[in-house]
Design a protein around this motif. Structure first.
Motif, PDB file in Angstrom:
ATOM      1  N   SER A 176       0.838  -1.208   0.000  1.00 53.62           N
ATOM      2  CA  SER A 176       0.000   0.000   0.000  1.00 53.62           C
ATOM      3  C   SER A 176       0.870   1.254   0.000  1.00 53.62           C
ATOM      4  O   SER A 176       0.383   2.351  -0.225  1.00 53.62           O
ATOM      5  CB  SER A 176      -0.978   0.007   1.185  1.00 53.62           C
ATOM      6  OG  SER A 176      -0.316  -0.280   2.374  1.00 53.62           O
ATOM      7  N   GLU A 177       2.183   1.078   0.202  1.00 52.86           N
ATOM      8  CA  GLU A 177       3.112   2.214   0.123  1.00 52.86           C
ATOM      9  C   GLU A 177       3.427   2.531  -1.336  1.00 52.86           C
ATOM     10  O   GLU A 177       3.359   3.671  -1.757  1.00 52.86           O
ATOM     11  CB  GLU A 177       4.427   1.882   0.857  1.00 52.86           C
ATOM     12  CG  GLU A 177       4.305   1.783   2.364  1.00 52.86           C
ATOM     13  CD  GLU A 177       3.956   3.104   3.024  1.00 52.86           C
ATOM     14  OE1 GLU A 177       4.546   4.130   2.635  1.00 52.86           O
ATOM     15  OE2 GLU A 177       3.085   3.107   3.907  1.00 52.86           O
ATOM     16  N   THR A 178       3.783   1.507  -2.107  1.00 49.63           N
ATOM     17  CA  THR A 178       4.256   1.737  -3.477  1.00 49.63           C
ATOM     18  C   THR A 178       3.167   1.499  -4.529  1.00 49.63           C
ATOM     19  O   THR A 178       3.327   1.892  -5.677  1.00 49.63           O
ATOM     20  CB  THR A 178       5.430   0.790  -3.803  1.00 49.63           C
ATOM     21  OG1 THR A 178       4.941  -0.563  -3.828  1.00 49.63           O
ATOM     22  CG2 THR A 178       6.549   0.911  -2.791  1.00 49.63           C
ATOM     23  N   GLY A 179       2.077   0.815  -4.135  1.00 50.61           N
ATOM     24  CA  GLY A 179       1.032   0.486  -5.107  1.00 50.61           C
ATOM     25  C   GLY A 179       1.320  -0.798  -5.866  1.00 50.61           C
ATOM     26  O   GLY A 179       0.562  -1.195  -6.755  1.00 50.61           O
ATOM     27  N   GLN A 180       2.410  -1.469  -5.514  1.00 55.47           N
ATOM     28  CA  GLN A 180       2.737  -2.739  -6.173  1.00 55.47           C
ATOM     29  C   GLN A 180       1.582  -3.727  -5.997  1.00 55.47           C
ATOM     30  O   GLN A 180       1.048  -3.875  -4.908  1.00 55.47           O
ATOM     31  CB  GLN A 180       4.001  -3.346  -5.566  1.00 55.47           C
ATOM     32  CG  GLN A 180       4.352  -4.654  -6.247  1.00 55.47           C
ATOM     33  CD  GLN A 180       5.271  -5.507  -5.422  1.00 55.47           C
ATOM     34  OE1 GLN A 180       5.485  -5.267  -4.255  1.00 55.47           O
ATOM     35  NE2 GLN A 180       5.807  -6.533  -6.043  1.00 55.47           N
ATOM     36  N   GLY A 181       1.197  -4.385  -7.098  1.00 59.12           N
ATOM     37  CA  GLY A 181       0.157  -5.410  -7.037  1.00 59.12           C
ATOM     38  C   GLY A 181      -1.254  -4.887  -7.212  1.00 59.12           C
ATOM     39  O   GLY A 181      -2.198  -5.661  -7.336  1.00 59.12           O
ATOM     40  N   LYS A 182      -1.411  -3.565  -7.262  1.00 56.03           N
ATOM     41  CA  LYS A 182      -2.754  -2.979  -7.362  1.00 56.03           C
ATOM     42  C   LYS A 182      -3.463  -3.380  -8.655  1.00 56.03           C
ATOM     43  O   LYS A 182      -4.607  -3.838  -8.625  1.00 56.03           O
ATOM     44  CB  LYS A 182      -2.640  -1.458  -7.254  1.00 56.03           C
ATOM     45  CG  LYS A 182      -3.947  -0.727  -7.304  1.00 56.03           C
ATOM     46  CD  LYS A 182      -3.693   0.752  -7.097  1.00 56.03           C
ATOM     47  CE  LYS A 182      -4.752   1.560  -7.763  1.00 56.03           C
ATOM     48  NZ  LYS A 182      -4.524   2.989  -7.623  1.00 56.03           N
ATOM     49  N   ASP A 183      -2.795  -3.229  -9.788  1.00 52.43           N
ATOM     50  CA  ASP A 183      -3.415  -3.586 -11.069  1.00 52.43           C
ATOM     51  C   ASP A 183      -3.712  -5.079 -11.141  1.00 52.43           C
ATOM     52  O   ASP A 183      -4.754  -5.494 -11.644  1.00 52.43           O
ATOM     53  CB  ASP A 183      -2.511  -3.178 -12.250  1.00 52.43           C
ATOM     54  CG  ASP A 183      -2.400  -1.653 -12.388  1.00 52.43           C
ATOM     55  OD1 ASP A 183      -3.263  -0.943 -11.823  1.00 52.43           O
ATOM     56  OD2 ASP A 183      -1.452  -1.178 -13.033  1.00 52.43           O
TER      57      ASP A 183
END
Length: 193
Positions: A176-183
């Motif tokens: 949730s810090e970098t947005g990794q995995g969001k897509d």
């Protein structure tokens, strides 16, 4: 998915309070303080629609969030929080079980675990509960930004083995810090809609 609108609809404790809309729902489950609210906020590009707290056990209701007028995220109370009185924990348990076992709109459970640690006994119990009740489950291992990239696969293997995950269930890295995995998470959610 591009999120253009999101809002909290209701904090419910019993079925008659659940939203009547027939749109798909995704329950967010995880230990107290594992980062469910941070996951929701990152997924919908909002700083604090879902309230984050440093105190575990804050969520005591089923919080329904509407996204793009097409689906609900449902934040359920965190499990494994020992400081709440047993009677209170029991009533949360009944409330969560009622929702999970009776809600037709529920398409999948998104189970949040902390990538840094092996899943707890409570995590294993919850995962077994979802499997026993034939609830599709997506496991999201969050806080990936706290671990060197070279160790991700090792930690994911620990999560998969500790939970004895079904091969068919997705396991996603998330931060949730970098947005990794969001897509990737939105891609998996879309498959259930």
């Amino acid at each position: 998915m591009k999120v253009t609108s999101s809002d909290i609809v209701i904090s419910a404790v019993k079925p008659e309070q659940y939203p009547k809309a027939p749109m798909p729902e995704f329950a967010l489950a995880g230990r107290s303080n594992v980062g469910k609210s941070s996951f929701i906020n990152k997924m919908i590009n909002r700083k604090n629609l879902a309230r984050t707290s440093s105190k575990p056990g804050k969520t005591q209701t089923l919080n329904f969030f509407i996204i793009n007028n097409m689906l609900h995220f449902v934040d359920v109370p965190g499990y494994g929080y020992a400081k709440a009185p047993k009677t209170e924990r029991d009533s949360w348990g009944k409330m969560i079980e009622t929702y999970l076992s009776t809600r037709e709109q529920l398409k999948a459970v998104i189970m949040i675990v902390d990538l840094r640690h092996a899943p707890s006994k409570d995590d294993v119990t919850m995962y077994e509960y979802f499997k026993h009740h034939d609830l599709p489950c997506v496991v999201v291992a969050t806080k990936s930004d706290k671990i060197p990239k070279g160790k991700w696969q090792k930690h994911l293997k620990v999560v998969r083995e500790t939970l004895q995950m079904d091969k068919s269930d997705e396991l996603l890295l998330f931060s949730s810090e970098t947005g990794q995995g969001k897509d990737q998470a939105w891609g998996v959610i879309k498959k259930f809609m």
